[in-house]
Design a protein around this motif. Structure first.
Motif, PDB file in Angstrom:
ATOM      1  N   ALA A 136       0.840  -1.206   0.000  1.00  0.00           N
ATOM      2  CA  ALA A 136       0.000   0.000   0.000  1.00  0.00           C
ATOM      3  C   ALA A 136       0.872   1.252   0.000  1.00  0.00           C
ATOM      4  N   LEU A 137       1.926   1.253   0.811  1.00  0.00           N
ATOM      5  CA  LEU A 137       2.824   2.412   0.838  1.00  0.00           C
ATOM      6  C   LEU A 137       3.441   2.652  -0.538  1.00  0.00           C
ATOM      7  N   GLU A 138       3.905   1.584  -1.181  1.00  0.00           N
ATOM      8  CA  GLU A 138       4.496   1.719  -2.519  1.00  0.00           C
ATOM      9  C   GLU A 138       3.472   2.273  -3.507  1.00  0.00           C
ATOM     10  N   THR A 139       2.271   1.734  -3.437  1.00  0.00           N
ATOM     11  CA  THR A 139       1.233   2.115  -4.387  1.00  0.00           C
ATOM     12  C   THR A 139       0.811   3.563  -4.194  1.00  0.00           C
ATOM     13  N   TYR A 140       0.601   3.965  -2.939  1.00  0.00           N
ATOM     14  CA  TYR A 140       0.228   5.353  -2.680  1.00  0.00           C
ATOM     15  C   TYR A 140       1.352   6.300  -3.081  1.00  0.00           C
ATOM     16  N   ARG A 141       2.594   5.908  -2.822  1.00  0.00           N
ATOM     17  CA  ARG A 141       3.717   6.773  -3.197  1.00  0.00           C
ATOM     18  C   ARG A 141       3.737   6.987  -4.718  1.00  0.00           C
ATOM     19  N   GLN A 142       3.534   5.908  -5.471  1.00  0.00           N
ATOM     20  CA  GLN A 142       3.506   6.026  -6.927  1.00  0.00           C
ATOM     21  C   GLN A 142       2.337   6.889  -7.394  1.00  0.00           C
ATOM     22  N   ALA A 143       1.191   6.684  -6.781  1.00  0.00           N
ATOM     23  CA  ALA A 143       0.010   7.467  -7.166  1.00  0.00           C
ATOM     24  C   ALA A 143       0.228   8.950  -6.866  1.00  0.00           C
ATOM     25  N   LEU A 144       0.853   9.245  -5.736  1.00  0.00           N
ATOM     26  CA  LEU A 144       1.106  10.644  -5.381  1.00  0.00           C
ATOM     27  C   LEU A 144       2.006  11.330  -6.400  1.00  0.00           C
ATOM     28  N   GLU A 145       2.900  10.568  -7.021  1.00  0.00           N
ATOM     29  CA  GLU A 145       3.785  11.138  -8.032  1.00  0.00           C
ATOM     30  C   GLU A 145       3.043  11.448  -9.326  1.00  0.00           C
ATOM     31  N   GLU A 203      -2.768  14.388 -10.302  1.00  0.00           N
ATOM     32  CA  GLU A 203      -2.645  15.845 -10.368  1.00  0.00           C
ATOM     33  C   GLU A 203      -3.718  16.584  -9.572  1.00  0.00           C
ATOM     34  N   ASP A 204      -4.868  15.990  -9.381  1.00  0.00           N
ATOM     35  CA  ASP A 204      -5.967  16.659  -8.679  1.00  0.00           C
ATOM     36  C   ASP A 204      -5.555  16.940  -7.229  1.00  0.00           C
ATOM     37  N   PRO A 205      -5.566  18.225  -6.803  1.00  0.00           N
ATOM     38  CA  PRO A 205      -5.112  18.565  -5.446  1.00  0.00           C
ATOM     39  C   PRO A 205      -5.981  17.946  -4.343  1.00  0.00           C
ATOM     40  N   ARG A 206      -7.283  17.785  -4.594  1.00  0.00           N
ATOM     41  CA  ARG A 206      -8.153  17.145  -3.591  1.00  0.00           C
ATOM     42  C   ARG A 206      -7.731  15.699  -3.408  1.00  0.00           C
ATOM     43  N   ALA A 207      -7.455  15.040  -4.514  1.00  0.00           N
ATOM     44  CA  ALA A 207      -7.048  13.636  -4.468  1.00  0.00           C
ATOM     45  C   ALA A 207      -5.695  13.493  -3.778  1.00  0.00           C
ATOM     46  N   LYS A 208      -4.765  14.400  -4.086  1.00  0.00           N
ATOM     47  CA  LYS A 208      -3.433  14.329  -3.473  1.00  0.00           C
ATOM     48  C   LYS A 208      -3.511  14.371  -1.949  1.00  0.00           C
ATOM     49  N   ALA A 253      -1.657   5.627 -16.336  1.00  0.00           N
ATOM     50  CA  ALA A 253      -1.655   6.039 -17.733  1.00  0.00           C
ATOM     51  C   ALA A 253      -3.050   6.474 -18.176  1.00  0.00           C
ATOM     52  N   PHE A 254      -4.069   6.018 -17.462  1.00  0.00           N
ATOM     53  CA  PHE A 254      -5.449   6.346 -17.806  1.00  0.00           C
ATOM     54  C   PHE A 254      -6.015   7.463 -16.941  1.00  0.00           C
ATOM     55  N   GLY A 255      -5.210   8.041 -16.083  1.00  0.00           N
ATOM     56  CA  GLY A 255      -5.634   9.200 -15.327  1.00  0.00           C
ATOM     57  C   GLY A 255      -5.957   8.934 -13.867  1.00  0.00           C
TER      58      GLY A 255
END
Length: 146
Positions: A23-32, A35-40, A88-90
């Motif tokens: 989960a940590l790896e996945t969230y770290r990748q997603a954070l990179e 782009e949506d600031p709410r999602a970040k 890749a799909f957003g």
């Protein structure tokens, strides 16, 4: 370790730990990539919660004289899926994959909440509400981004 039950319990705790490390790896990748600031902000909160769970699980394993897993093992392939595909799909696709990971984690905690090993049950009971919270955050975020 005192008994085979404890050895088996540590193995089960290490499975939870590997899920949390993934989960940590996945969230770290997603954070990179997201782009949506709410999602970040939601992703940062969830990452922190998973990080605290890693600490709790490691502490419990060490207290039982066990050796904590060093990496996410097979769970790490989930993180690689996110890195290679969903982003890749957003943002929506990435959040959907994160929610799927939260589903899997929640199922694991629920299963271990009734485990015959007392140590495993206690650990799962201590952490399940936190897993439910990150699961709900991902579900809500997915709805928000639709």
């Amino acid at each position: 370790m005192a008994t085979d039950v404890t050895t088996t319990g540590v193995d089960k705790m290490n499975c939870l730990l590997q899920g949390e490390l993934s989960a940590l790896e996945t969230y770290r990748q997603a954070l990179e990539k997201i782009e949506d600031p709410r999602a970040k902000q939601v992703l940062m909160d969830c990452h922190m919660c998973h990080s605290k769970r890693v600490d709790s699980i490691v502490e419990k394993i060490v207290s039982l004289a066990g050796k904590p897993a060093a990496d996410s093992g097979a769970w790490g392939s989930f993180a690689k899926l996110l890195e290679g595909g969903a982003t890749a799909f957003g943002d929506k696709a990435a959040v959907s994959m994160l929610e799927e990971g939260e589903d899997k984690g929640l199922a694991d905690y629920r299963k271990l909440a009734s485990d015959p090993d007392l140590y495993v049950r206690e650990l799962a009971a201590d952490l399940i509400s936190k897993q439910e919270a990150t699961h709900e955050k991902m579900r809500n975020l997915k709805l928000l981004l639709k």
